[in-house]
Design a protein around this motif. Sequence first.
Motif, mmCIF file in Angstrom:
data_model
loop_
_atom_site.group_PDB
_atom_site.id
_atom_site.type_symbol
_atom_site.label_atom_id
_atom_site.label_comp_id
_atom_site.label_asym_id
_atom_site.label_seq_id
_atom_site.Cartn_x
_atom_site.Cartn_y
_atom_site.Cartn_z
ATOM 1 N N ASP A 188 84.396 16.169 39.725
ATOM 2 C CA ASP A 188 85.085 16.875 40.794
ATOM 3 C C ASP A 188 84.133 17.372 41.878
ATOM 4 O O ASP A 188 84.529 17.459 43.038
ATOM 5 C CB ASP A 188 85.873 18.065 40.229
ATOM 6 N N ILE A 189 82.910 17.735 41.504
ATOM 7 C CA ILE A 189 82.031 18.361 42.486
ATOM 8 C C ILE A 189 81.043 17.399 43.127
ATOM 9 O O ILE A 189 80.398 17.762 44.121
ATOM 10 C CB ILE A 189 81.251 19.538 41.862
ATOM 11 N N THR A 190 80.899 16.191 42.613
ATOM 12 C CA THR A 190 79.848 15.299 43.107
ATOM 13 C C THR A 190 79.927 15.085 44.609
ATOM 14 O O THR A 190 78.932 15.225 45.330
ATOM 15 C CB THR A 190 79.892 13.950 42.371
ATOM 16 N N ALA A 191 81.101 14.757 45.109
ATOM 17 C CA ALA A 191 81.235 14.470 46.536
ATOM 18 C C ALA A 191 80.878 15.686 47.380
ATOM 19 O O ALA A 191 80.219 15.557 48.427
ATOM 20 C CB ALA A 191 82.658 14.003 46.845
ATOM 21 N N ASP A 192 81.275 16.870 46.930
ATOM 22 C CA ASP A 192 80.983 18.078 47.696
ATOM 23 C C ASP A 192 79.491 18.405 47.680
ATOM 24 O O ASP A 192 78.913 18.810 48.695
ATOM 25 C CB ASP A 192 81.777 19.265 47.141
ATOM 26 N N VAL A 193 78.864 18.255 46.515
ATOM 27 C CA VAL A 193 77.432 18.529 46.431
ATOM 28 C C VAL A 193 76.659 17.540 47.303
ATOM 29 O O VAL A 193 75.749 17.924 48.050
ATOM 30 C CB VAL A 193 76.931 18.469 44.975
ATOM 31 N N VAL A 194 77.018 16.278 47.233
ATOM 32 C CA VAL A 194 76.346 15.261 48.048
ATOM 33 C C VAL A 194 76.524 15.561 49.531
ATOM 34 O O VAL A 194 75.586 15.420 50.330
ATOM 35 C CB VAL A 194 76.852 13.852 47.691
ATOM 36 N N ALA A 195 77.713 15.979 49.923
ATOM 37 C CA ALA A 195 77.936 16.322 51.332
ATOM 38 C C ALA A 195 77.017 17.459 51.772
ATOM 39 O O ALA A 195 76.450 17.435 52.873
ATOM 40 C CB ALA A 195 79.399 16.702 51.551
ATOM 41 N N ASP A 196 76.843 18.452 50.906
ATOM 42 C CA ASP A 196 75.950 19.559 51.235
ATOM 43 C C ASP A 196 74.499 19.093 51.318
ATOM 44 O O ASP A 196 73.731 19.534 52.193
ATOM 45 C CB ASP A 196 76.085 20.678 50.202
ATOM 46 N N ILE A 197 74.103 18.210 50.406
ATOM 47 C CA ILE A 197 72.744 17.668 50.430
ATOM 48 C C ILE A 197 72.481 16.954 51.751
ATOM 49 O O ILE A 197 71.458 17.180 52.420
ATOM 50 C CB ILE A 197 72.521 16.706 49.250
ATOM 51 N N LEU A 198 73.422 16.100 52.150
ATOM 52 C CA LEU A 198 73.221 15.327 53.373
ATOM 53 C C LEU A 198 73.211 16.220 54.607
ATOM 54 O O LEU A 198 72.491 15.953 55.578
ATOM 55 C CB LEU A 198 74.301 14.249 53.489
ATOM 56 N N SER A 199 73.971 17.299 54.572
ATOM 57 C CA SER A 199 73.947 18.217 55.712
ATOM 58 C C SER A 199 72.572 18.871 55.846
ATOM 59 O O SER A 199 72.086 19.106 56.956
ATOM 60 C CB SER A 199 75.045 19.280 55.570
ATOM 61 N N LEU A 200 71.938 19.156 54.706
ATOM 62 C CA LEU A 200 70.583 19.724 54.743
ATOM 63 C C LEU A 200 69.569 18.696 55.229
ATOM 64 O O LEU A 200 68.670 19.007 56.026
ATOM 65 C CB LEU A 200 70.194 20.230 53.351
ATOM 66 N N VAL A 201 69.703 17.462 54.784
ATOM 67 C CA VAL A 201 68.789 16.401 55.206
ATOM 68 C C VAL A 201 68.901 16.162 56.704
ATOM 69 O O VAL A 201 67.901 15.892 57.392
ATOM 70 C CB VAL A 201 69.065 15.106 54.415
ATOM 71 N N ASN A 202 70.111 16.270 57.234
ATOM 72 C CA ASN A 202 70.319 16.010 58.660
ATOM 73 C C ASN A 202 69.729 17.095 59.555
ATOM 74 O O ASN A 202 69.631 16.905 60.766
ATOM 75 C CB ASN A 202 71.809 15.838 58.945
ATOM 76 N N HIS A 203 69.344 18.229 58.981
ATOM 77 C CA HIS A 203 68.602 19.252 59.716
ATOM 78 C C HIS A 203 67.128 19.053 59.385
ATOM 79 O O HIS A 203 66.651 19.486 58.326
ATOM 80 C CB HIS A 203 69.057 20.657 59.313
ATOM 81 N N GLU A 204 66.388 18.387 60.236
ATOM 82 C CA GLU A 204 64.982 18.094 59.959
ATOM 83 C C GLU A 204 64.158 19.383 60.000
ATOM 84 O O GLU A 204 64.292 20.195 60.923
ATOM 85 C CB GLU A 204 64.440 17.084 60.962
ATOM 86 N N THR A 205 63.313 19.546 59.003
ATOM 87 C CA THR A 205 62.557 20.794 58.849
ATOM 88 C C THR A 205 61.102 20.502 58.505
ATOM 89 O O THR A 205 60.610 20.859 57.438
ATOM 90 C CB THR A 205 63.193 21.685 57.765
#
Length: 384
Positions: free
Chosen positions: A4-21
Amino acid sequence: MTHDITADVVADILSLVNHETSSLDLAGLAAGLDHLRDLATARLGPPDVLRRHSGNGHGDTATLTYTGTGPGHVALIGHYDTVWPTGTLADWAPPIAGSRPKLGGPGIFDMKTGLAQGIWALKLARDADSPVPTVTFVFNGDEEIGSPASRPIVERTASEADATLVLEPSADGAVKTARKGTGTFAVTATGIESHAGLAPEAGASAVHALAEFVTAASAIAAPGAGTTVNAGLINGGTGANVVAGRATATIDVRVRTQEEKDRVDAALKAITTSDPRVHMEITRGWNRPPMVLNPASAQLLDLARAVAQEQGHDLRDAAVGGASDANFVAALGLPVLCGLGAVGGGAHAREEFIYPDTVAQQATLLAGMLTRLATWTGQPRSLS
């Protein structure tokens, strides 16, 4: 629950990756930390205590504390800076397709996946309707350059908690219970310049002396004891026809134990070169002490393995050559486990990736540990 949570966790991961730091991009770091704070707030609500600590020219550190329903207090530590220069994302190639799905991106493995999994772990623990400990997240933006500003915050937070879990990537699914200590040594040789053809004897070559030094330093390595010595940078001279007046080298040293650290220090100090006219100067910079499995951490490992068994899988532990903020915590004799983050590979490499089918299990393991730690108020109590 895991599916149930995989898609949501992955979405959060990708949102962090898309903010270059990048560790060297203050504007990018500031925006990335704002996004990370907003993500935690979206999943967990506003923290009870939020502090933003200046990085003093590096990335800031944020501490977010969520008051629990049990007596325990756990520190979850993770860095949001990456080694990748700003702009890397634009030309990042996707992972090579294989039998198992992968996701790639700058910092996805080291360690933005761990950040997202840590947030989700607390959410899962809360949703399980069991007691949860007070959790303090430490999000620092200078770990990849040695944690110069955040180290005191990491040490203070860990000292105030009953246990510390570091969200660095795993070792192929294994938690990390031992890490090498790291040191960077800057060596400067100062000689005497002269014409290489007309008056070579009048010169004292800094390059030649530095070559002798680096050769001797390399011989200090003791692979059997886990000690490595690498001269990764070297520079010197002004021309092929000039006896070099100056040369520099930067040497990376990694050790498993304090005893090896002391031996390396003494051995480097004792190195001499053949031309006494060349002055050798060494600037020692031990950054992180060795991380060893102290008794308190061994109990924490037992707890993690028990939780994994309850969830239907085994948990391995590993010793690795890289260092992290867990080194600082272990050196204080406090209970700490590292490598509770991503499962994947390619840290600091263009093939950096994660296996998305593992993110739910990793978050669930952390959630189970938090639930158990809610009633653990300090070592050396049994964690069973």
